[in-house]
Design an enzyme around this catalytic site. Sequence first.
Site, mmCIF file in Angstrom:
data_model
loop_
_atom_site.group_PDB
_atom_site.id
_atom_site.type_symbol
_atom_site.label_atom_id
_atom_site.label_comp_id
_atom_site.label_asym_id
_atom_site.label_seq_id
_atom_site.Cartn_x
_atom_site.Cartn_y
_atom_site.Cartn_z
ATOM 1 N N TYR A 113 80.103 -0.589 -83.128
ATOM 2 C CA TYR A 113 80.403 -1.900 -83.697
ATOM 3 C C TYR A 113 79.154 -2.780 -83.650
ATOM 4 O O TYR A 113 78.784 -3.409 -84.649
ATOM 5 C CB TYR A 113 81.539 -2.553 -82.926
ATOM 6 C CG TYR A 113 81.849 -3.968 -83.352
ATOM 7 C CD1 TYR A 113 82.451 -4.227 -84.574
ATOM 8 C CD2 TYR A 113 81.555 -5.052 -82.524
ATOM 9 C CE1 TYR A 113 82.740 -5.524 -84.975
ATOM 10 C CE2 TYR A 113 81.844 -6.353 -82.908
ATOM 11 C CZ TYR A 113 82.437 -6.582 -84.133
ATOM 12 O OH TYR A 113 82.721 -7.865 -84.524
ATOM 13 N N THR A 118 93.890 -11.460 -94.614
ATOM 14 C CA THR A 118 95.346 -11.526 -94.439
ATOM 15 C C THR A 118 95.740 -12.025 -93.057
ATOM 16 O O THR A 118 96.901 -12.389 -92.841
ATOM 17 C CB THR A 118 95.996 -10.152 -94.692
ATOM 18 O OG1 THR A 118 95.400 -9.184 -93.823
ATOM 19 C CG2 THR A 118 95.813 -9.719 -96.147
ATOM 20 N N THR A 146 87.037 -11.708 -97.864
ATOM 21 C CA THR A 146 87.517 -10.342 -97.675
ATOM 22 C C THR A 146 88.191 -10.208 -96.311
ATOM 23 O O THR A 146 87.842 -10.902 -95.354
ATOM 24 C CB THR A 146 86.368 -9.325 -97.795
ATOM 25 O OG1 THR A 146 85.467 -9.465 -96.690
ATOM 26 C CG2 THR A 146 85.620 -9.517 -99.105
#
Length: 264
Positions: free
Chosen positions: A154, A16, A13
């Site tokens: 995060y 790109t 996932t």
Amino acid sequence: MLIDLTGKSALVTGSTNGIGAAIAAGLARAGARVAVNGRTRESVGEAVAQLSVRAPGAAFMAAPGDISTEEGARQVLQALPRTDILVNNLGVFGARTALEIDDDEWRRYFEVNVLAAIRMIRSYLPGMEERGWGRILNIASDSALVIPAEMIHYGVSKTGLLAVSRGFAKDAAGTGVTVNSVIAGPTHTGGVEDLIHELVGTELPWDEAQREFMRSYRPQSLIQRLIEPDEIANMIVYLSSPLASATTGGAIRVDGGYVDSILP
């Protein structure tokens, strides 16, 4: 070691660019048929073309869809109904003063960094268990253990991902499926370059900006440099292979010695 993933399928996932693209290339070079994922069909198509240059002769396919949403996850599942290897790499990060992080941003970090991984595990793990073999790898971060003051949202989300990995490893106990986290240290990606320039200023040349970032924000690093994405990918390829059959429920560090602990 000879790592041969011929005949295996993999989904990475958020693949790109950056770490995800490096992982996709590494798995494909080892013989796996790799599904490349991103939010749009266009970005995934471009990534597949670029990866085909990086790994000539390798097998890639497109699996577009924003897996932080239920509809996007369904799109990916339609493109790839089953997989042998699932690498949950999708994630967001960014610097924000702790008291300025509002509820919407907390929800966004949970949706993208934690719930998206849970959603994909829930979709693919039953099939892996039925077939008696599978690999699930969740890309965590040193920030899960050393919460950065400049991005605690995060860090908290990545801490949650460690618990997700351990919990699903218990669910898969005795099935031939392994579930692990990989704790990635500060890694050289386009997003990290943007973060570094945001923190240390845009006037410094890249090499100097990187050194200043490591000195000021990540002084614990024992390699004293950013990790390259291929260095993360190397660990993922090993953990995806039959050679790692006894490693499950773990949090494996590829952090350049950043976390000051002899245990994860």
